[in-house]
Design an enzyme around this catalytic site. Structure first.
Site, PDB file in Angstrom:
ATOM      1  CG  ASN A  36      31.332  32.845  54.232  1.00 52.65           C
ATOM      2  OD1 ASN A  36      30.682  32.176  55.026  1.00 52.65           O
ATOM      3  ND2 ASN A  36      32.581  32.540  53.915  1.00 52.65           N
ATOM      4  CD  GLU A  38      35.096  30.712  50.354  1.00 55.49           C
ATOM      5  OE1 GLU A  38      35.656  31.217  51.342  1.00 55.49           O
ATOM      6  OE2 GLU A  38      35.434  29.607  49.878  1.00 55.49           O
ATOM      7  CB  CYS A  47      31.293  39.395  53.322  1.00 54.88           C
ATOM      8  SG  CYS A  47      32.984  39.715  52.809  1.00 54.88           S
ATOM      9  CD  GLU A  49      30.320  40.337  57.892  1.00 52.23           C
ATOM     10  OE1 GLU A  49      31.158  40.254  58.803  1.00 52.23           O
ATOM     11  OE2 GLU A  49      30.500  39.784  56.774  1.00 52.23           O
ATOM     12  CB  CYS A  80      35.945  42.917  55.099  1.00 56.65           C
ATOM     13  SG  CYS A  80      34.607  43.087  53.890  1.00 56.65           S
ATOM     14  CB  CYS A  83      31.100  43.995  55.435  1.00 58.11           C
ATOM     15  SG  CYS A  83      31.030  42.543  54.368  1.00 58.11           S
TER      16      CYS A  83
END
Length: 124
Positions: A36, A38, A47, A49, A80, A83
């Site tokens: 991930n 940010e 993310c 994934e 999530c 993803c």
């Protein structure tokens, strides 16, 4: 799972401090990790994934059979919704393995995590 853990250690998560790594297994045997990433503008974060999927796709992988997810919290963390949808595009039958930092591991099928998914067949 080792590749996912290594990716987790490379995550850039200065705001949430929630580090996640993922590693995808392509049908040709290649493993492609992602972490991930940010951003101060939170909506621009990505993310692990999806980072891994975009890497896999850019390297020519079109069929993914499994994804391992390793998160920094104690319990397994599932992808999530966004993803799950992106993973579906490349492997609706894939196995999802998630492991928490405490070592507990669980496995599920993507189809169970995203029932009645929207995919390429729905565009026909």
């Amino acid at each position: 799972m080792a590749e996912a853990r290594a990716a987790r250690d490379r995550a850039y998560a200065p705001y949430s401090r929630f580090h996640v790594g993922a590693a995808l297994l392509a049908d040709d045997g290649r493993i492609m990790p992602g972490a991930n990433v940010e951003n101060a503008s939170y909506g621009l974060s990505m993310c692990a994934e999806r980072t891994a999927v975009f890497r896999a796709a850019s390297e020519g992988a079109r069929r993914l059979v499994a994804v391992a997810v390793a998160a920094s919290n104690e319990e397994p963390t599932w992808p999530c919704g966004a993803c799950r949808q992106v993973l579906w595009e490349f492997g609706p039958d894939m196995i999802v393995v998630s492991e928490g930092a405490g070592g507990r591991r669980e496995e599920r099928r993507l189809a169970d995590l995203l029932p009645d998914a929207f995919g390429p067949a729905d565009l026909a």
